[in-house]
Design a protein around this motif. Structure first.
Motif, PDB file in Angstrom:
ATOM      1  N   ASN A  45      -9.647  -2.863  -9.170  1.00  0.00           N
ATOM      2  CA  ASN A  45     -10.402  -1.609  -9.213  1.00  0.00           C
ATOM      3  C   ASN A  45     -10.331  -0.818  -7.914  1.00  0.00           C
ATOM      4  O   ASN A  45     -11.116   0.112  -7.721  1.00  0.00           O
ATOM      5  CB  ASN A  45     -11.881  -1.894  -9.542  1.00  0.00           C
ATOM      6  CG  ASN A  45     -12.050  -2.434 -10.940  1.00  0.00           C
ATOM      7  OD1 ASN A  45     -11.357  -2.027 -11.854  1.00  0.00           O
ATOM      8  ND2 ASN A  45     -12.964  -3.365 -11.108  1.00  0.00           N
ATOM      9  N   SER A  46      -9.422  -1.202  -7.008  1.00  0.00           N
ATOM     10  CA  SER A  46      -9.346  -0.499  -5.728  1.00  0.00           C
ATOM     11  C   SER A  46      -7.907  -0.500  -5.227  1.00  0.00           C
ATOM     12  O   SER A  46      -7.018  -1.064  -5.850  1.00  0.00           O
ATOM     13  CB  SER A  46     -10.252  -1.175  -4.696  1.00  0.00           C
ATOM     14  OG  SER A  46      -9.693  -2.398  -4.272  1.00  0.00           O
ATOM     15  N   SER A  47      -7.726   0.120  -4.087  1.00  0.00           N
ATOM     16  CA  SER A  47      -6.392   0.131  -3.471  1.00  0.00           C
ATOM     17  C   SER A  47      -6.269  -0.942  -2.397  1.00  0.00           C
ATOM     18  O   SER A  47      -5.255  -1.015  -1.708  1.00  0.00           O
ATOM     19  CB  SER A  47      -6.123   1.511  -2.861  1.00  0.00           C
ATOM     20  OG  SER A  47      -7.077   1.773  -1.850  1.00  0.00           O
ATOM     21  N   LEU A  48      -7.283  -1.785  -2.263  1.00  0.00           N
ATOM     22  CA  LEU A  48      -7.266  -2.837  -1.243  1.00  0.00           C
ATOM     23  C   LEU A  48      -6.488  -4.059  -1.731  1.00  0.00           C
ATOM     24  O   LEU A  48      -6.448  -4.342  -2.928  1.00  0.00           O
ATOM     25  CB  LEU A  48      -8.692  -3.255  -0.893  1.00  0.00           C
ATOM     26  CG  LEU A  48      -9.598  -2.164  -0.320  1.00  0.00           C
ATOM     27  CD1 LEU A  48     -11.014  -2.685  -0.174  1.00  0.00           C
ATOM     28  CD2 LEU A  48      -9.054  -1.667   1.008  1.00  0.00           C
ATOM     29  N   SER A  49      -5.929  -4.800  -0.785  1.00  0.00           N
ATOM     30  CA  SER A  49      -5.248  -6.049  -1.132  1.00  0.00           C
ATOM     31  C   SER A  49      -6.276  -7.173  -1.215  1.00  0.00           C
ATOM     32  O   SER A  49      -7.409  -7.041  -0.746  1.00  0.00           O
ATOM     33  CB  SER A  49      -4.203  -6.394  -0.066  1.00  0.00           C
ATOM     34  OG  SER A  49      -4.844  -6.802   1.127  1.00  0.00           O
TER      35      SER A  49
END
Length: 161
Positions: A45-49
């Motif tokens: 749900n995010s652009s984080l790894s």
């Protein structure tokens, strides 16, 4: 997925004359959801790894612990408040009431209104569906295991998914 409950006969042990009454007990299904699964869901749900999320969580826990151990409560907006409480041994004289009387320290959590469960909620994303375990199991025997089960009031058809 619905929240499964069972009916249990409970008696008030403090009141010997009390009549036993049935109460609902919410059941937890399957294994606990661990940090790996939560991180994967958050990553989706995010652009984080995954590494970024693990790092943020580890730093958050360390920071929260530090603030709690320094005597502060920790208020996470739209989530809730964490604080410490102690179970202590009583002392007859005020001078004997010292930190040595502390037996256990606990972390308390008070959820904010935004995460507090509301079984009467009408918003689709907040709605809670309840399924009687016994009714579900009986329906599996009676109709070839199609997954339909009566809800807690016996009027709605529910599925465990």
């Amino acid at each position: 997925m619905a929240i499964v409950f069972k009916k249990a006969l409970c008696k008030n042990v403090a009141d010997k004359s009390a009549v036993a009454k049935y109460h609902l007990q919410l059941l937890t299904l399957g294994q606990n959801v661990g940090i790996d699964r939560m991180v994967y869901q958050m990553k989706e749900n995010s652009s984080l790894s995954k590494g970024d999320i693990f790092s943020v969580i580890a730093n958050f826990v360390e920071c929260m612990r530090t603030n709690l151990y320094n005597g502060h409560s920790v208020n996470i907006r739209d989530f809730g408040v964490f604080s410490l409480s102690a179970r202590t041994e009583g002392a007859e004289a005020e001078k004997d009431c010292t930190a040595k009387k502390i037996r256990t320290v606990r972390i308390n959590f008070r959820p904010s209104i935004g995460v507090r469960p509301d079984p009467a909620s009408t918003r689709a994303e907040d709605a809670m569906e309840f399924v009687d375990l016994q009714t579900y199991l009986d329906s599996q025997k009676g109709n070839g295991g199609n997954g339909a089960a009566a809800g807690n009031d016996g009027e709605e058809e529910n599925s465990l998914g």
